[in-house]
Design an enzyme around this catalytic site. Sequence first.
Site, short mmCIF file in Angstrom:
data_model
loop_
_atom_site.label_atom_id
_atom_site.label_comp_id
_atom_site.label_asym_id
_atom_site.label_seq_id
_atom_site.Cartn_x
_atom_site.Cartn_y
_atom_site.Cartn_z
N LYS A 13 15.63 12.74 9.28
CA LYS A 13 15.74 12.62 10.74
C LYS A 13 16.86 13.59 11.15
O LYS A 13 17.86 13.22 11.80
CB LYS A 13 16.06 11.15 11.08
CG LYS A 13 15.99 10.79 12.55
CD LYS A 13 14.59 10.79 13.13
CE LYS A 13 14.65 10.57 14.64
NZ LYS A 13 13.37 10.83 15.32
N ASP B 176 9.67 9.94 11.82
CA ASP B 176 8.74 9.35 12.80
C ASP B 176 7.40 10.07 12.76
O ASP B 176 6.33 9.45 12.80
CB ASP B 176 9.35 9.33 14.22
CG ASP B 176 10.13 10.58 14.56
OD1 ASP B 176 10.35 11.43 13.66
OD2 ASP B 176 10.53 10.74 15.73
N ASP C 230 11.45 3.13 1.89
CA ASP C 230 11.08 1.72 1.87
C ASP C 230 9.93 1.50 2.85
O ASP C 230 8.89 0.90 2.52
CB ASP C 230 12.31 0.89 2.28
CG ASP C 230 12.15 -0.58 1.97
OD1 ASP C 230 11.11 -0.95 1.43
OD2 ASP C 230 13.07 -1.35 2.28
N TYR D 250 21.41 1.05 2.78
CA TYR D 250 21.44 -0.27 2.14
C TYR D 250 22.74 -0.50 1.36
O TYR D 250 23.04 -1.63 0.98
CB TYR D 250 20.24 -0.46 1.19
CG TYR D 250 18.90 -0.51 1.90
CD1 TYR D 250 18.81 -0.73 3.28
CD2 TYR D 250 17.71 -0.36 1.19
CE1 TYR D 250 17.58 -0.77 3.92
CE2 TYR D 250 16.48 -0.41 1.83
CZ TYR D 250 16.42 -0.61 3.20
OH TYR D 250 15.20 -0.67 3.83
N ASP E 219 5.55 1.47 1.94
CA ASP E 219 4.72 0.31 2.29
C ASP E 219 3.53 0.75 3.15
O ASP E 219 2.41 0.27 2.98
CB ASP E 219 5.53 -0.74 3.05
CG ASP E 219 6.15 -1.77 2.11
OD1 ASP E 219 6.26 -1.47 0.90
OD2 ASP E 219 6.51 -2.86 2.57
#
Length: 356
Positions: free
Chosen positions: A188, A220, A244, A142, A248
Amino acid sequence: MKTYNIALIKGDGIGPEIIDEAVKVLDAVSSSFDFDFKYEEVLMGGCAYDETGDPLPQETIRIALKSDAVLFGAIGGEKWDNLPREKRPESGLLRFRKELGVYANLRPAIVYDELINASSLKPEIIKGVDIMVVRELIGGIYFGEPKGRDDNKGYNTMVYTKDEIVRIAHQAFKIAQKRDKRVCSIDKANVLDVSQLWRDTVTEVAKEYPDVELSHMYVDNAAMQLVLNPRQFDVMLTGNIFGDILSDEASMLCGSIGLLPSASVGEKIGVYEPIHGSAPDIAGQGVANPIATIGSASMMLRYALGEIEAADQIDNAIKRTLQEGYRTGDLSQFDAKEVCSTSEMGSIIANYATKK
Ligand code: NAD
């Protein structure tokens, strides 16, 4: 009598409605302790843009930095969606976090027994879930450079320095020491070099916490494991974008996004805010669930002000309110005895949070 200075950022949409309830509860709980609050209201988001032309006025940063903690509602809304990116409410929020240096976002996801039927997952999968997602908040993709776009191509860059990984890893291990002493670091590393550095660095930091068990998981797989067997997680340590998304996902285990608080902490100051946005679809109707924001106020008492007993009183008041069947509209189908407005919910919790 101690007075805590709190910067209040109500923001847009349901922001003002939910912050008012958190303030009601804070004032109620403080009446049984030897402290009170002095609030200073400052602007951020669309309302700040409308009034000053800037979604993050300098004054807001100045007041926030001289306060003991920041309590924040939410920002954003369609009205500001077509502004140039740097003028949009969301840009103001990202800049705010960066300016305050709040690098660690703590997001608890707790499944209340009373709301076990509110989750989209089966009760036997989610009963007893108690996860803390520790997300790096001011680095990663970001913020990384270079970034840009033309008509044909868009790109962002995921960058982490070793120092950034070390400081967030320490946060995660310290929090785990006060919980079930397990950290699962998400990355990852099978594909991304930045993730391999993340994994190596977290492994190094772990040596300073021999009492905490460290595991690693690809992002994943973590997304899958969260719905398959969420109880396996205690603290999940993640970079910015992975956290993020996963936080959620974790929040939906709990039934409603309106339940979940968060804290964003750094060396200077902490910002306490619900995980949801400004919910423009229900703004002004008095139906928003204020529990996430009231829970954030409790995290503020616990983490920023060290008022543990007062924080416990709020958490217990929230539990009691749910146990007794009070629900806002978002949870009205789940064992509700009485459906209440935002303000009624705040008053019930405030009442239970006041030691008689
Ligand atoms: P949202 O979280 O605002 O809303 C998603 C859904 O959840 C909506 O149906 C909403 O009504 C519901 N909801 C959210 N909070 C609730 C509550 N307390 N009680 C009951 N229901 C609740 O997400 P969105 O719709 O994607 O975004 C709306 C705006 O919020 C956008 O402008 C977005 O950029 C902004 N946003 C801000 C923040 C923040 O301020 N930290 C975070 C996320 C999104």
